[in-house]
Design a protein around this motif. Structure first.
Motif, PDB file in Angstrom:
ATOM      1  N   TYR A  66     -30.964 -19.211  44.258  1.00 59.85           N
ATOM      2  CA  TYR A  66     -30.443 -19.265  45.620  1.00 59.85           C
ATOM      3  C   TYR A  66     -31.384 -18.920  46.637  1.00 59.85           C
ATOM      4  N   THR A  73     -30.117 -14.634  43.025  1.00 58.99           N
ATOM      5  CA  THR A  73     -29.166 -15.002  41.872  1.00 58.99           C
ATOM      6  C   THR A  73     -29.730 -16.275  41.092  1.00 58.99           C
ATOM      7  N   VAL A  75     -29.613 -19.351  38.515  1.00 58.13           N
ATOM      8  CA  VAL A  75     -28.651 -20.251  38.089  1.00 58.13           C
ATOM      9  C   VAL A  75     -29.363 -21.088  36.826  1.00 58.13           C
ATOM     10  N   GLY A 132     -28.983 -27.898  43.608  1.00 59.16           N
ATOM     11  CA  GLY A 132     -29.462 -27.071  42.384  1.00 59.16           C
ATOM     12  C   GLY A 132     -29.844 -27.731  41.257  1.00 59.16           C
ATOM     13  N   THR A 154     -24.764 -21.064  33.758  1.00 65.37           N
ATOM     14  CA  THR A 154     -24.156 -21.241  34.947  1.00 65.37           C
ATOM     15  C   THR A 154     -23.982 -22.696  35.341  1.00 65.37           C
ATOM     16  N   LEU A 156     -22.575 -25.147  38.293  1.00 62.05           N
ATOM     17  CA  LEU A 156     -22.527 -25.350  39.837  1.00 62.05           C
ATOM     18  C   LEU A 156     -21.535 -26.316  40.280  1.00 62.05           C
ATOM     19  N   SER A 254     -20.886 -20.690  48.970  1.00 63.56           N
ATOM     20  CA  SER A 254     -21.648 -20.955  47.813  1.00 63.56           C
ATOM     21  C   SER A 254     -20.516 -20.399  46.617  1.00 63.56           C
ATOM     22  N   ARG A 256     -20.251 -20.493  41.963  1.00 64.03           N
ATOM     23  CA  ARG A 256     -20.624 -20.848  40.841  1.00 64.03           C
ATOM     24  C   ARG A 256     -19.617 -20.321  39.674  1.00 64.03           C
ATOM     25  N   MET A 258     -19.995 -18.809  35.783  1.00 63.59           N
ATOM     26  CA  MET A 258     -21.198 -18.398  34.874  1.00 63.59           C
ATOM     27  C   MET A 258     -20.448 -17.777  33.648  1.00 63.59           C
ATOM     28  N   TRP A 277     -21.329 -11.209  45.741  1.00 67.98           N
ATOM     29  CA  TRP A 277     -20.623 -12.098  45.066  1.00 67.98           C
ATOM     30  C   TRP A 277     -19.049 -11.587  44.648  1.00 67.98           C
TER      31      TRP A 277
END
Length: 566
Positions: A66, A73, A75, A132, A154, A156, A254, A256, A258, A277
């Motif tokens: 990001y 972070t 991804v 992403g 991850t 997204l 945002s 995600r 994971m 987060w």
């Protein structure tokens, strides 16, 4: 005092320098990415470049992170298992053959894409999108490779996970070994290799957590109250394959999903106030939710304040150690003495046999005629738009493992074979229970209404319904047939043979309360006949299940029009 034209040249040079310093969002065969360089997506949301981790500065990787979040972070990592060493720096190149290649300074290839499409000399571009996703595109915009098809740990939003083993795309998430080592660990999350109907989280070769088989519900939504985030899990059909996608509501922060290095699947949302987060969902939800934690014929009851392992109806535990499972209270004897009970809102077990193109009745027959079949489940897949199979019939042979009980809005009906000494809907047993209950629990009603017992017996003898007919009329008590839910149970819409529409009330309270409510309702409704009261058409009891069949009100109830309630 004359004007000169010397000024525009420095301005032009400054503009040129400003443009060259601005990070781009794409690579071409003529433009490579070196250490210190990075791509930034058009909206400034994601960046791609070289990075090193705190405790392993000697090694570096190419990854996506990001760009608009102050906490770094990651991804996606390209060369997670083959890092660049400090003695031999690398560079990311888009070749004329339309592949991304990461060589080190000694010419060793550390990572590369493999495209089956040859552009034939056409110039391609690798572009980093605001989603992403890193995509290799032809000049006409067609993508021939994308990082979303090769994830690391991850998922997204808008990333698609194919629920199929037919293609060569590897869509398993694999966790990092630890926070400073992105190499692959033993934890893997993706489509079960034995069935494309379910998703499995494994620790090496051992199952760790399982998402139940696809059940025909094509959208699940989760709401996170602090951020206002609405996360939707959508299952779509494309041809003869199913795909799972996570989407978020417009304007959401945002988000995600994971696979953490500890083996937990975490859904996280960015909190711009705390600059951190936050976890709003974590799987497995408890130790009880882990794979087969209740042992054979045991299940995790998530409807309790604290999730607890329990035995299925008709089974009992050998002690407090549920890992060894549960045993039948009465052994099965193949034939008329066996029957099936309906377990509501269940996570269906693992190790099923998938039978295609069966109706509910045919699915029930497949199990009932096979003495080795211990349970079955049925779902209508037509809502998913599938063109191959409109139904999903699952049957289980032998032990049932990895089950759970969810709230009313999740799970499905599981039909479990049990020993039934009284047969299906035993009228004599029911009348004896009702008689004893009326004498012992409610003598006032028994004395005051001497004719009530006769009324109830008359109703039961004339209007007793076969359990199989009721199950069939409601499509196996399908969620799509639910008319309403209340304190004493769930009401389903049913269609009997001949097309008559009915409302089937399934009582779900404990046995004592349920039988009392069952008795009172039969007595009162049978005796009170009025054009403004719904008529009781039939009833049925089997095991702990008590069913009342009413006439169906197509225009809803009086309460709906007076109070907006069903």
């Amino acid at each position: 005092m004359g004007l000169t034209y010397a000024t525009p040249l420095p301005v032009f040079i400054l503009l040129l320098l400003a443009c060259s310093c601005k990070s781009d969002d794409h690579l071409t065969p003529a433009k490579l990415l070196s250490t210190g360089d990075k791509l930034i997506s058009n909206g400034g949301i994601f960046a791609l470049g070289f990075f090193s981790l705190t405790n392993s500065a000697a090694n570096s990787y190419v990854g996506i992170w990001y760009h608009n979040i102050p906490v770094r972070t990651y991804v996606w990592v390209a060369n997670r298992d083959n890092p660049i060493t400090s003695s031999s720096p690398g560079k990311l190149v888009l070749t004329t053959g339309s592949d991304l290649v990461l060589p080190d300074s000694k010419g060793h290839t550390l990572w590369t894409t493999t495209n089956s499409i040859s552009p034939g000399g056409i110039k391609t571009t690798a572009i980093l999108l605001d989603s992403g996703n890193l995509v290799i595109r032809l000049p006409n915009g067609t993508g021939i490779w994308q990082s979303f098809h090769h994830p690391t740990d991850t998922i997204l939003p808008n990333m698609t996970l194919p629920l199929s083993n037919k293609n060569s795309i590897s869509m398993h998430l694999v966790a990092w070994k630890d926070p400073d080592d992105p190499s692959a660990s033993d934890y893997s999350f993706g489509v079960d290799s034995s069935s494309s109907l379910q998703i499995l989280l494994t620790n090496g070769s051992r199952p760790y957590w399982r998402r139940a088989a696809l059940d025909g519900v094509w959208v699940y939504a989760m709401y996170q109250s602090k951020s206002g985030l609405i996360l939707s899990q959508t299952i779509a059909n494309r041809g003869d394959e199913f795909y799972l996608t996570y989407t978020v509501s417009d304007g959401s922060p945002s988000m995600r999903m994971m696979l953490h290095y500890t083996g937990m699947v975490k859904f996280l949302v960015w909190n711009s106030n705390s600059l951190s987060w936050e976890i709003f969902l974590e799987l497995p939800g408890s130790s009880c939710d882990r794979y087969a934690s209740g042992g054979p014929f045991g299940y995790c009851d998530a409807t309790q304040p604290v999730a607890t392992c329990k035995c299925l109806d008709g089974f009992e535990s050998d002690g407090l150690n549920f890992s060894v499972g549960c045993q039948r209270k009465k052994e099965l004897h193949c034939g008329e003495e066996d029957s099936f009970i309906t377990l509501l809102s269940m996570k269906t077990p693992d190790k099923f046999l998938y039978i295609r193109n069966r109706s509910f009745d045919q699915c029930a027959t497949e199990c009932s005629r096979n003495c080795s079949c211990t349970a079955y489940a049925y779902a209508n897949l037509s809502t998913l738009g599938t063109t191959v199979d409109q139904s999903r019939c699952l049957v289980w042979m032998g032990e049932l493992v990895d089950m759970g009980k969810h709230g009313d809005d999740f799970g499905e009906n599981l039909y479990l074979r049990i020993r039934s000494s009284s047969g299906i809907c035993s009228l004599l047993t029911l009348l004896l229970i009702l008689y004893a209950s009326s004498k012992q629990r409610d003598p006032w009603i028994f004395r005051l209404r001497r004719n009530s017992w006769a009324i109830m017996m008359n109703h039961m003898i004339r209007n007793f319904r076969d359990f199989k007919d009721i199950v069939s009329s409601t499509h196996g008590f399908s969620e799509s047939n639910v008319l309403g839910k209340g304190g004493f149970g769930i009401v389903y819409k049913g269609t009997l043979e001949g097309g008559k529409e009915v409302a089937v009330k399934m009582l779900t309270k404990c046995y004592a309360q349920g039988i009392e409510h069952f008795r009172n309702e039969i007595v009162l409704i049978s005796k009170l006949q009025h054009r403004n009261l719904v008529s009781l058409l039939g009833s049925c009891i089997r095991g702990n299940e008590k069913l009342l069949v009413y006439e169906y009100l197509p225009n809803k109830s009086l309460g709906y029009f007076l109070f907006g309630m069903w």
